[in-house]
Design a protein around this motif. Structure first.
Motif, PDB file in Angstrom:
ATOM      1  N   GLY A   1       0.686  -1.278  -0.199  1.00 41.19           N
ATOM      2  CA  GLY A   1       0.676   0.233  -0.378  1.00 41.19           C
ATOM      3  C   GLY A   1       0.568   1.203  -0.044  1.00 41.19           C
ATOM      4  O   GLY A   1       2.221   1.764  -0.072  1.00 41.19           O
ATOM      5  N   PHE A   2      -0.195   2.111   0.142  1.00 41.67           N
ATOM      6  CA  PHE A   2       1.493   4.085   0.405  1.00 41.67           C
ATOM      7  C   PHE A   2       1.779   4.058   1.412  1.00 41.67           C
ATOM      8  O   PHE A   2       2.534   4.378   0.997  1.00 41.67           O
TER       9      PHE A   2
ATOM     10  N   ASP B   1       3.410   1.428   2.995  1.00 37.56           N
ATOM     11  CA  ASP B   1       4.235   1.229   2.127  1.00 37.56           C
ATOM     12  C   ASP B   1       5.710   1.436   2.192  1.00 37.56           C
ATOM     13  O   ASP B   1       6.977   1.456   2.058  1.00 37.56           O
ATOM     14  N   VAL B   2       4.780   2.112   0.984  1.00 30.19           N
ATOM     15  CA  VAL B   2       5.944   2.444  -0.086  1.00 30.19           C
ATOM     16  C   VAL B   2       6.447   3.505   0.660  1.00 30.19           C
ATOM     17  O   VAL B   2       8.095   4.314   0.937  1.00 30.19           O
ATOM     18  N   LEU B   3       6.215   4.446   1.579  1.00 36.16           N
ATOM     19  CA  LEU B   3       6.516   5.692   1.944  1.00 36.16           C
ATOM     20  C   LEU B   3       7.291   4.853   3.225  1.00 36.16           C
ATOM     21  O   LEU B   3       8.652   5.964   3.257  1.00 36.16           O
ATOM     22  N   ASP B   4       7.111   4.764   4.104  1.00 35.30           N
ATOM     23  CA  ASP B   4       7.872   3.385   4.527  1.00 35.30           C
ATOM     24  C   ASP B   4       9.156   3.623   4.461  1.00 35.30           C
ATOM     25  O   ASP B   4       9.963   3.346   4.773  1.00 35.30           O
TER      26      ASP B   4
END
Length: 292
Positions: free
Chosen positions: A21-22, A24-27
């Protein structure tokens, strides 16, 4: 039959691609940026040498564990527990400086920056020639000078103590910097990638008892920076005009012009692959042409 289906289902579960998800990408993006900034900071300080030493110790510890070398494993395991505290004590100034920069840094501009200044280019024959000429000329008129030639170990913490120059290395510029009664004559000049990056830099003083009493603070500072890095430092004495070179914690004092040229010629190419390069070809021929 149910057992077979359950077993296949477990394998398919592990082979399936997880849903990203978004958040996860941000993390992942934040962790990547933080890791990149930490490595970038380490590369500009003496901590890079320490990091390579720690990696070597970890490799030795892994080899000792696999080969069942219990004594070595015991020694390394107990040493590592104390090593973290020792690192924090030894590198306290660098860590404090890093935290101060953290508050001052423009993160948006830094992330998208395409700056390639830190890429090692290797010292050209012209750069070595200009350093040689400047030192010889300053020695004739007894102008004191301290020229630090950076190699593999970055000198970022010492560079920041001076005044940024970012000028191409030339004998005229070096002579002008160290001219008596000028604003930049006090302190050291740091050279990186064929450019003078900073002047009036403060260097650590050596505590070595092997340094002769006839040598002053300028020579002690040159030995000091050579003890904490692999740099080569050229010193011109203000009292005698003698030219000296400090490297690996040792100083070679009162070099003749030919000896000075030979010492400079041992500089190794500074690039990402750390390959040796051919240095200073035809210096004697060029010197003769310039005299003519």
């Amino acid at each position: 039959m149910n057992n077979i289906v359950n077993t296949v289902g477990k394998y398919l579960y592990w082979l399936s691609i997880p849903r990203i998800g978004f958040t996860d990408v941000l993390d992942i993006l934040i962790v990547s940026i933080l890791f990149y900034q930490i490595v970038k900071w380490i590369k500009t300080t003496r901590a890079w040498v320490l990091l390579k030493g720690i990696i070597l110790l970890l490799c030795i510890a892994l080899a000792a564990y696999l080969l069942q070398l219990h004594t070595i494993t015991f020694i390394l395991a107990n040493t590592m527990s104390v090593g973290i505290t020792a690192v924090l004590i030894v590198f306290q100034p660098e860590l404090r400086s890093a935290l101060e920069q953290l508050g001052r840094k423009n993160w948006i501009a830094n992330i998208f920056s395409t700056d390639t200044d830190q890429v090692k280019e290797g010292y050209t024959a012209r750069t070595l020639q200009e350093i040689y000429r400047a030192a010889i000329e300053m020695g004739k008129v007894k102008t004191g000078a301290l020229i630090v030639i950076e190699r593999e170990v970055m000198l970022g913490e010492y560079e920041r103590t001076g005044i940024p120059i970012d000028g191409k290395v030339s004998s005229q510029l070096l002579i002008n910097i160290f001219e008596h009664n000028t604003p930049l004559h006090d302190g050291a000049v740091i050279i990186r990638n064929n450019r003078i990056v900073s002047a009036t830099c403060y260097l650590p003083l050596s505590d070595s008892v092997e340094i002769g009493k006839e040598l002053g603070t300028r020579h002690r500072a040159a030995v000091g920076i050579s003890e904490v890095s692999d740099s080569i430092t050229v010193i011109v004495s203000e009292e005698t005009g003698d030219i000296s070179i400090a490297v690996n914690g040792k100083i070679k004092h009162a070099l003749a012009p030919q000896e000075f040229r030979d010492e400079l010629s041992v500089l190794r190419e500074e690039n990402t692959s750390s390959k040796k390069f051919k240095l200073w070809k035809g210096l004697n021929r060029n010197e003769r042409k310039n005299r003519e």
